[in-house]
Design an enzyme around this catalytic site. Structure first.
Site, PDB file in Angstrom:
ATOM      1  N   TYR A  13       3.037  47.978 -48.191  1.00  0.00           N
ATOM      2  CA  TYR A  13       2.697  48.825 -49.356  1.00  0.00           C
ATOM      3  C   TYR A  13       3.111  48.156 -50.673  1.00  0.00           C
ATOM      4  CZ  TYR A  13       3.271  53.022 -52.383  1.00  0.00           C
ATOM      5  OH  TYR A  13       3.243  53.938 -53.400  1.00  0.00           O
ATOM      6  N   ILE A  14       4.376  47.803 -50.811  1.00  0.00           N
ATOM      7  CA  ILE A  14       4.832  47.225 -52.087  1.00  0.00           C
ATOM      8  C   ILE A  14       4.413  45.756 -52.185  1.00  0.00           C
ATOM      9  CG2 ILE A  14       6.850  46.809 -53.566  1.00  0.00           C
ATOM     10  CD1 ILE A  14       8.148  49.254 -52.091  1.00  0.00           C
TER      11      ILE A  14
ATOM     12  N   ASP B 185       6.245  36.247 -37.382  1.00  0.00           N
ATOM     13  CA  ASP B 185       7.445  37.068 -37.464  1.00  0.00           C
ATOM     14  C   ASP B 185       8.432  36.258 -38.314  1.00  0.00           C
ATOM     15  OD1 ASP B 185       9.925  38.208 -37.053  1.00  0.00           O
ATOM     16  OD2 ASP B 185       9.695  38.407 -34.878  1.00  0.00           O
TER      17      ASP B 185
ATOM     18  N   SER C 230      17.026  48.758 -52.361  1.00  0.00           N
ATOM     19  CA  SER C 230      16.690  50.168 -52.524  1.00  0.00           C
ATOM     20  C   SER C 230      17.855  50.913 -53.156  1.00  0.00           C
ATOM     21  CB  SER C 230      16.413  50.751 -51.135  1.00  0.00           C
ATOM     22  OG  SER C 230      16.406  52.154 -51.173  1.00  0.00           O
TER      23      SER C 230
ATOM     24  N   THR D 111      18.927  53.349 -52.049  1.00  0.00           N
ATOM     25  CA  THR D 111      19.683  53.845 -50.899  1.00  0.00           C
ATOM     26  C   THR D 111      21.061  53.167 -50.803  1.00  0.00           C
ATOM     27  OG1 THR D 111      19.358  54.482 -48.587  1.00  0.00           O
ATOM     28  CG2 THR D 111      18.821  52.238 -49.126  1.00  0.00           C
TER      29      THR D 111
ATOM     30  N   TYR E 160      19.147  52.005 -41.734  1.00  0.00           N
ATOM     31  CA  TYR E 160      18.198  51.342 -42.637  1.00  0.00           C
ATOM     32  C   TYR E 160      18.890  51.013 -43.967  1.00  0.00           C
ATOM     33  CZ  TYR E 160      15.033  51.490 -46.618  1.00  0.00           C
ATOM     34  OH  TYR E 160      14.449  51.241 -47.823  1.00  0.00           O
TER      35      TYR E 160
ATOM     36  N   LYS F 224      20.007  47.256 -45.972  1.00  0.00           N
ATOM     37  CA  LYS F 224      19.756  46.843 -47.366  1.00  0.00           C
ATOM     38  C   LYS F 224      21.083  46.427 -48.014  1.00  0.00           C
ATOM     39  CE  LYS F 224      15.320  47.571 -47.582  1.00  0.00           C
ATOM     40  NZ  LYS F 224      14.417  46.413 -47.583  1.00  0.00           N
TER      41      LYS F 224
ATOM     42  N   TYR G  93      14.896  49.581 -55.670  1.00  0.00           N
ATOM     43  CA  TYR G  93      13.784  50.500 -55.963  1.00  0.00           C
ATOM     44  C   TYR G  93      14.259  51.937 -55.877  1.00  0.00           C
ATOM     45  CZ  TYR G  93      11.153  46.499 -53.909  1.00  0.00           C
ATOM     46  OH  TYR G  93      10.658  45.276 -53.559  1.00  0.00           O
TER      47      TYR G  93
ATOM     48  N   ASN H  69      12.008  55.704 -56.070  1.00  0.00           N
ATOM     49  CA  ASN H  69      11.031  56.229 -55.093  1.00  0.00           C
ATOM     50  C   ASN H  69       9.601  55.799 -55.447  1.00  0.00           C
ATOM     51  OD1 ASN H  69      13.520  57.831 -54.815  1.00  0.00           O
ATOM     52  ND2 ASN H  69      12.317  59.035 -53.374  1.00  0.00           N
TER      53      ASN H  69
ATOM     54  N   LEU I 158       8.020  62.277 -49.408  1.00  0.00           N
ATOM     55  CA  LEU I 158       7.370  63.440 -50.025  1.00  0.00           C
ATOM     56  C   LEU I 158       5.897  63.203 -50.384  1.00  0.00           C
ATOM     57  CD1 LEU I 158       7.616  66.306 -51.189  1.00  0.00           C
ATOM     58  CD2 LEU I 158       8.372  65.274 -53.329  1.00  0.00           C
TER      59      LEU I 158
ATOM     60  N   ARG J 296      17.311  68.933 -45.587  1.00  0.00           N
ATOM     61  CA  ARG J 296      17.200  67.845 -44.600  1.00  0.00           C
ATOM     62  C   ARG J 296      18.535  67.107 -44.569  1.00  0.00           C
ATOM     63  NH1 ARG J 296      12.677  63.268 -45.732  1.00  0.00           N
ATOM     64  NH2 ARG J 296      14.038  62.897 -47.521  1.00  0.00           N
TER      65      ARG J 296
HETATM   66  C1  UD1 Z   1      14.003  58.289 -48.613  1.00  0.00           C
HETATM   67  C2  UD1 Z   1      15.138  57.694 -47.825  1.00  0.00           C
HETATM   68  C3  UD1 Z   1      15.607  56.425 -48.514  1.00  0.00           C
HETATM   69  C4  UD1 Z   1      14.451  55.461 -48.662  1.00  0.00           C
HETATM   70  C5  UD1 Z   1      13.305  56.140 -49.420  1.00  0.00           C
HETATM   71  C6  UD1 Z   1      12.080  55.253 -49.427  1.00  0.00           C
HETATM   72  C7  UD1 Z   1      16.240  59.552 -46.653  1.00  0.00           C
HETATM   73  C8  UD1 Z   1      17.478  60.375 -46.540  1.00  0.00           C
HETATM   74  N1  UD1 Z   1      16.212  58.650 -47.660  1.00  0.00           N
HETATM   75  O1  UD1 Z   1      14.496  58.655 -49.894  1.00  0.00           O
HETATM   76  O2  UD1 Z   1      16.634  55.836 -47.759  1.00  0.00           O
HETATM   77  O3  UD1 Z   1      14.866  54.314 -49.375  1.00  0.00           O
HETATM   78  O4  UD1 Z   1      12.962  57.363 -48.763  1.00  0.00           O
HETATM   79  O5  UD1 Z   1      11.125  55.747 -50.295  1.00  0.00           O
HETATM   80  O6  UD1 Z   1      15.295  59.696 -45.895  1.00  0.00           O
HETATM   81  N2  UD1 Z   1      11.070  66.278 -49.350  1.00  0.00           N
HETATM   82  C9  UD1 Z   1      10.627  67.533 -49.019  1.00  0.00           C
HETATM   83  N3  UD1 Z   1       9.701  67.652 -48.021  1.00  0.00           N
HETATM   84  C10 UD1 Z   1       9.208  66.575 -47.336  1.00  0.00           C
HETATM   85  C11 UD1 Z   1       9.682  65.274 -47.682  1.00  0.00           C
HETATM   86  C12 UD1 Z   1      10.623  65.181 -48.690  1.00  0.00           C
HETATM   87  O7  UD1 Z   1      11.035  68.539 -49.609  1.00  0.00           O
HETATM   88  O8  UD1 Z   1       8.387  66.741 -46.419  1.00  0.00           O
HETATM   89  C13 UD1 Z   1      12.053  66.137 -50.464  1.00  0.00           C
HETATM   90  C14 UD1 Z   1      13.373  65.512 -50.052  1.00  0.00           C
HETATM   91  O9  UD1 Z   1      14.270  66.494 -49.582  1.00  0.00           O
HETATM   92  C15 UD1 Z   1      13.816  64.846 -51.360  1.00  0.00           C
HETATM   93  C16 UD1 Z   1      12.487  64.445 -52.029  1.00  0.00           C
HETATM   94  O10 UD1 Z   1      11.485  65.254 -51.402  1.00  0.00           O
HETATM   95  O11 UD1 Z   1      14.457  65.782 -52.203  1.00  0.00           O
HETATM   96  C17 UD1 Z   1      12.134  62.977 -51.812  1.00  0.00           C
HETATM   97  O12 UD1 Z   1      12.190  62.671 -50.420  1.00  0.00           O
HETATM   98  P1  UD1 Z   1      11.663  61.273 -49.844  1.00  0.00           P
HETATM   99  O13 UD1 Z   1      10.305  60.988 -50.367  1.00  0.00           O
HETATM  100  O14 UD1 Z   1      11.826  61.319 -48.356  1.00  0.00           O
HETATM  101  O15 UD1 Z   1      12.625  60.196 -50.489  1.00  0.00           O
HETATM  102  P2  UD1 Z   1      14.235  60.081 -50.474  1.00  0.00           P
HETATM  103  O16 UD1 Z   1      14.855  61.082 -49.589  1.00  0.00           O
HETATM  104  O17 UD1 Z   1      14.672  60.057 -51.899  1.00  0.00           O
END
Ligand code: UD1
Length: 338
Positions: A11-12, A58, A124, A126, A149, A153, A177, A179, A200, A292
């Site tokens: 993707y990136i 690889d 990240s 993270t 994961y 990093k 990075y 999000n 998300l 979550r």
């Molecule tokens: C997640 C990872 C992070 C990774 C990044 C890559 C976790 C705990 N963290 O970050 O390590 O580097 O993705 O992009 O998984 N949300 C919902 N419903 C959903 C999905 C997400 O409400 O179905 C909310 C989450 O609770 C959060 C926000 O959306 O508040 C963003 O979530 P997400 O896109 O998964 O990113 P991160 O959790 O920030």
């Protein structure tokens, strides 16, 4: 002279390949296509009207990587290759440590052997674990990651920091990075998550296209303005341009720098849902679900260092991100299989 992108079909990586080609660089991609499609390469070439040199390898395979380095003249490496699914890393930690660390070590050994001294690493936010404050600065505490994961990093950042300390010819940029979302405005390349998305925006676009029924909003009782989680969403094209800027920096500096790539603006889950619906005129049914595990309330960058050192800052806004994410998803409902 070429720029080597490990994991360049991802993707990136693919968006960065487009920006590098547009900026006049030659691009070599090393990818085993384990989590991407060869179709990506065709589309990068179609968008840029330029060709890319591709090695199906690889990155942990030393013989294959030596072969690549002996056939190409590599000026710098951008290291994207790696496993990236948070949940999977919790279930299969060894697989994550083995793959993400081995690829990096093999790459560093090949770089040394072939006299390549510049590396940009796909890190990240993270690595900050549960941040002590927002906006996050690069000097803030790292570690305390909630999953393997994230620890890979963090460990790779340490490996690169130590390697740069021991070799004063090495130039190393650790790009943290926030999000990344969105897609190339052409709608030809974008994110293609395996199975049900964890993140998300891919989840929202799959609800919008009818593949998933409803979005679960994970928690509305966080200490944030509307109670839902706040993140620093950044358009993938801005992020890709950040790599071009980091490359230019690495070409005339040595040492190791960690740099946040974010916008500095935090949006909540509900901000994201409402903006997506408004911009694209589609409905996103959602329910409030429990928090979550491992999630934090807020995470956004102080992006000042990127502007100061790289002369880069994010230019696209949330409407652009929502529009381009949807444009990609609706034109490619099954990703690259269409
Ligand atoms: C997640 C990872 C992070 C990774 C990044 C890559 C976790 C705990 N963290 O970050 O390590 O580097 O993705 O992009 O998984 N949300 C919902 N419903 C959903 C999905 C997400 O409400 O179905 C909310 C989450 O609770 C959060 C926000 O959306 O508040 C963003 O979530 P997400 O896109 O998964 O990113 P991160 O959790 O920030």
């Amino acid at each position: 002279m070429s720029i080597l992108l490990t994991g360049g079909a991802g993707y990136i990586g693919s968006h960065t390949a487009v920006e590098l080609l547009n900026a006049g660089y030659s691009v070599v991609i090393a990818d085993d296509f384990s989590n991407s499609s060869p179709e990506v390469i065709k589309r990068v070439e179609e968008i840029t009207k330029k060709t890319v040199s591709v090695y199906r390898v690889d990155v942990a395979d030393k013989a294959a990587m030596r072969d690549l380095f002996s056939h190409e003249t590599i000026e710098a490496v951008i290291h994207f290759a790696g496993f990236k699914a948070v949940g999977e890393s919790v279930k299969k930690p060894m697989m994550y440590y083995r793959n993400n660390l081995d690829t990096t070590l093999t790459l560093l050994e090949c770089m040394k052997e072939f006299g390549v001294s510049r590396i940009i690493f796909s890190s990240s936010a993270t690595v900050y674990g549960s941040p002590e404050r927002v906006p996050i600065e690069e000097t803030d505490k790292t570690g305390g990651c909630s999953n393997p994961y994230g620890w890979t990093k963090w460990m790779i950042e340490q490996i690169l920091t130590d390697t740069a300390k021991a070799d004063d010819t090495l130039s190393c940029v650790l790009l943290r990075y926030f999000n990344p979302i969105g897609a190339h405005p052409s709608g030809r390349i974008g994110e293609m998550p395996n199975g049900i998305p964890n993140n998300l925006m891919p989840y929202i676009t799959q609800v919008a296209v009818g593949r998933l029924k409803m979005l679960n909003v994970f928690g509305n009782d966080y200490d944030t303005p509307d109670g839902t989680g706040v993140r620093d969403y950044i358009h993938v094209v801005d992020l890709a341009k950040g790599h071009v800027a980091a490359l230019k920096y690495a070409l005339d500096h040595t040492g190791c720098e960690a740099i946040n790539l974010g916008t500095g603006i935090g949006y909540s889950v509900l901000d994201m849902v409402h903006s997506f619906m408004r911009v694209n005129k589609v409905d996103i049914p959602f329910v409030i679900a429990p928090r979550r595990g491992g999630d934090i309330a807020q995470c956004y960058a102080n992006p000042a260092k990127a502007e100061r050192l790289l002369g880069w800052k994010a230019e696209k806004n949330l409407d652009d991100m929502c529009r381009d994410s949807w444009n990609w998803q609706k034109n490619n409902p099954n990703g690259y299989e269409d």
